[in-house]
Motif scaffolding. Structure first.
Motif, PDB file in Angstrom:
ATOM      1  N   CYS A 183       0.807  -1.229   0.000  1.00  0.00           N
ATOM      2  CA  CYS A 183       0.000   0.000   0.000  1.00  0.00           C
ATOM      3  C   CYS A 183       0.837   1.276   0.000  1.00  0.00           C
ATOM      4  O   CYS A 183       0.307   2.375  -0.114  1.00  0.00           O
ATOM      5  CB  CYS A 183      -0.944   0.006   1.206  1.00  0.00           C
ATOM      6  SG  CYS A 183      -0.100   0.146   2.808  1.00  0.00           S
TER       7      CYS A 183
ATOM      8  N   GLU B 182       2.116   2.855   2.285  1.00  0.00           N
ATOM      9  CA  GLU B 182       1.961   3.685   3.474  1.00  0.00           C
ATOM     10  C   GLU B 182       3.040   3.313   4.483  1.00  0.00           C
ATOM     11  O   GLU B 182       3.717   2.286   4.358  1.00  0.00           O
ATOM     12  CB  GLU B 182       0.573   3.485   4.087  1.00  0.00           C
ATOM     13  CG  GLU B 182      -0.583   3.896   3.184  1.00  0.00           C
ATOM     14  CD  GLU B 182      -0.602   5.394   2.934  1.00  0.00           C
ATOM     15  OE1 GLU B 182      -0.175   6.148   3.841  1.00  0.00           O
ATOM     16  OE2 GLU B 182      -1.033   5.813   1.840  1.00  0.00           O
TER      17      GLU B 182
ATOM     18  N   CYS C  34      -2.959  -3.093   5.868  1.00  0.00           N
ATOM     19  CA  CYS C  34      -3.616  -3.435   4.602  1.00  0.00           C
ATOM     20  C   CYS C  34      -3.691  -4.942   4.387  1.00  0.00           C
ATOM     21  O   CYS C  34      -4.343  -5.414   3.450  1.00  0.00           O
ATOM     22  CB  CYS C  34      -2.878  -2.790   3.427  1.00  0.00           C
ATOM     23  SG  CYS C  34      -1.260  -3.531   3.058  1.00  0.00           S
TER      24      CYS C  34
END
Length: 664
Positions: A273, A275, A285
């Motif tokens: 993801c 992030e 995720c």
């Protein structure tokens, strides 16, 4: 009515519903409870079946047991004899025929010269014989007195032990293997790595705590950072964790070769993801860096061992840790614990050790409830602490004076006298045998250099300001009738900062390195003293409590004298490299002459008798840990007097500061 029994105690089995109702009415009317008929109550109080109140009342009510009394009496007597043997002190055991036979077994198997030319010391043969006779023992020989060899002798001299298990730290496995070979079992041991190894017919099985207690995790390989075909890097086009490129429409499953994530190398950004990485092994995720996960080896324990020895047993003191839980689930008839420091912090450290040894049976009784500790979990641990360790657990800031960490000493020693063999280097029957010269202690007091003093005073002032603010918050809360607790962890953090400032100030950005002329008071002393010692071909051990200090000292002392090298060991140094460094240090002809180690990693297990001087660069809060550090050199095999240098710095936390930092 039939008298029956189970693992807990006696039961009365009715023949029909009328008899059952009459029995229930009798017990209720006469206030008889099943707790009155437990094995524990009858064993500890040396009762006879005929003395049971329940039996007498049932006779009065006209329903006495017609069967099972003699059989229950036989079982009770057997349990009572076993209990009396278990609570017998070690010294009393040495007067019994069982001990005499055990000692003869030890002498027959290992009484002569061993393969390395050495022989067992009398105290080692005696301890091994007690192991065979008692079956449950805490072997608390002092550091360097041969716990490893003694425990192996005790297990292998017993012919009923067809297969034995040794649980130790991974760093100690080589020591155990060496002793197994010295005892003549070079072809009869195995190091456990997989569940199938537990079924090996080898007599000695050795496993590390890490493999025995922790899940075996295989981490994923790290993904490529760009597409191998077109070089695309943008995360929206190159799906790194899938190995697919949206630009060239190709899949590239090839990952970075031999590069995997690890416990100490978690991703900073999630490959899926993109992030910030949140979580431990898995991102929010759903992406996980674990490829496969298998249960710890103790999960496959199949009761195939006749005896088990647990090395560094003090790691069991936290009953909720993975190590402790894995040992508690390892149950054999013969159990042995090895530790030179079984109670580092106080009597409470002994709770789980004694519990596992005794199986939480009648020989280990809750002094408050008068029942076996088994089944009471944290309550039992709290009762043990309250009774034997000076009271209930209390926060540091709730204590306004120094308190004893042990209580009811006589009762505690009665338990230990039946379970523990303790030998120290200073004991008369040991000192005359081991011939380890007493070390020479040197206490050196140093003045901080100007740059160090400025840093220390600034941190001290910041500490004082913070603490006064905390006191104000506490007083305001008490005025409102609320409770406010000053964080003990925060206090310890400030104290650790002060300790670092006095020992390794280069860790702080505010330290004026130029003003210090590239040195500190402690470093200057060590460097000058090291030159003198190295010129006389004396190898040096240095201990520090901080990983950064350990690494920095290795850099600063490397080549302090031409031809002499320095190395370091702390928790992040791989085991293979540690053994290489220690083997080099133990070689008198190797140029590795200075070995710097952290307190936590270097204080246990290692034998470094080539060290002729030990520097305690900074001190641990636990004095026993300090003793463990210099015992790496002061142990069996040491032929010379070891110089131990304790260094303290003057004018740290003055009386004025202590007054300001009063604990309310």
């Amino acid at each position: 009515m039939r008298l029956n029994y189970n693992s807990e105690g006696l039961t009365f089995e009715s023949q029909d519903i009328h008899e059952a109702l009459l029995k229930s009415e009798c017990f209720k009317a006469e206030y008889i409870h099943e707790n009155h008929m437990t094995w524990h109550k009858m064993i500890v109080h040396d009762m006879d079946i005929s003395e049971l109140e329940a039996l007498e009342k049932l006779r009065i009510w006209g329903i006495p047991p017609e069967e099972g009394v003699n059989q229950a009496q036989h079982v009770l007597r057997s349990r009572q004899r076993q209990y009396q043997w278990h609570i017998m002190s070690i010294e009393e055991v040495k007067e019994t025929p069982q001990y005499t036979r055990a000692l003869q077994l030890v002498k027959d198997c290992f009484g002569g010269p061993l393969l390395d030319g050495s022989t067992l010391f009398p105290y080692q043969m005696e301890a091994a014989a007690v192991m065979i006779a008692k079956k449950r023992l805490l072997l608390a020989l002092d550091m360097g007195l041969g716990k490893t060899r003694t425990s192996l002798v005790g297990m292998l001299a017993d012919p009923s032990n067809k297969k034995v298990l040794v649980i130790t730290m991974s760093r100690n496995i080589n020591d155990w293997v060496r002793e197994v070979k010295v005892l003549g079992y070079e072809d009869d041991y195995i190091i456990l790595n997989s569940p199938s190894d537990l079924h090996s017919e080898k007599r000695v099985h050795i496993v590390s705590y890490e493999k025995w207690s922790a899940d075996r995790i295989k981490f994923r390989q790290k993904p490529l950072l760009d597409c191998p075909s077109c070089g695309t890097k943008h995360h929206s086009l190159w799906i790194s964790h899938l190995g697919y490129c949206k630009v060239c429409k190709k899949s590239h499953p090839r990952l970075q070769e031999d590069t995997r994530w690890s416990e100490d190398d978690l991703p900073k950004k999630c490959p899926a993801c993109r992030e910030d990485w949140k979580g431990h092994y898995s991102c929010e995720c759903g992406f996980s860096i674990i490829e496969s996960r298998k249960k710890a080896l103790h999960s496959y324990f199949h009761h195939g061992y006749d005896a088990v020895s647990v090395d560094e047993a003090h790691y069991m003191k936290n009953g909720q840790s993975k190590r402790s839980l894995s040992i508690q689930r390892t149950k054999t008839d013969k159990r042995y614990l090895l530790s030179g420091t079984p109670a580092e912090n106080g009597a409470e450290d002994l709770y789980w050790l004694l519990g596992w040894l005794t199986g939480f049976t009648s020989r280990f009784e809750d002094p408050i409830l008068s029942v076996p500790f088994r089944g009471y979990g944290k309550v039992g641990e709290e009762h043990f602490r309250e009774h034997y360790s000076g009271g209930k657990k209390r926060r540091v800031l709730d204590i306004d004076s120094i308190e004893a960490r042990a209580s009811h000493h006589e009762e505690l020693w009665r338990i230990l006298d039946s379970l523990m063999i303790r030998k120290k280097k200073s004991d008369d029957d040991v000192q005359s045998l081991i011939e380890v010269p007493l070390p020479q202690h040197h206490r050196v007091h140093l003045n901080l250099h100007d740059a160090e003093r400025e840093l220390y005073d600034q941190i001290m002032e910041d500490f004082r300001t913070w603490y006064e603010l905390e006191l104000a918050k506490k007083e305001a809360a008490e005025t409102r009738g609320d409770t406010y607790r000053i964080s003990t962890i925060e206090i310890c953090t400030w104290m650790d900062k002060l300790r670092k400032a006095a020992s390794s100030p280069w860790q702080f950005e505010t330290y004026d390195y130029k003003k210090s002329r590239g040195t500190t008071a402690k470093l200057e002393y060590v460097r000058n003293k090291a030159k003198d010692l190295l010129r006389r071909d004396k190898k040096i051990l240095i201990f520090s409590g901080h990983r950064e200090t350990v690494e920095q000292l290795a850099l600063l002392l490397e080549g302090v004298l031409p031809g002499k090298q320095a190395g370091y060991i702390h928790g992040e140094v791989k085991m293979a490299h540690r053994w290489d460094l220690m083997n080099r240090f133990q070689d008198p002809n190797d140029p590795l002459s200075i070995l710097i180690m952290s307190h936590r990693t270097g204080a246990e297990s290692y034998t470094l008798t080539e060290g002729k001087a030990v520097f305690l660069f900074d001190l641990d809060f636990n004095p026993k840990k300090i003793e463990q550090c210099y015992s790496r050199a002061v142990r069996l095999g040491q032929k010379d007097v070891v110089d131990i240098y304790w260094r303290a710095t003057r004018s740290l936390i003055s009386s004025t500061h202590r007054a300001k930092l009063r604990v309310s």
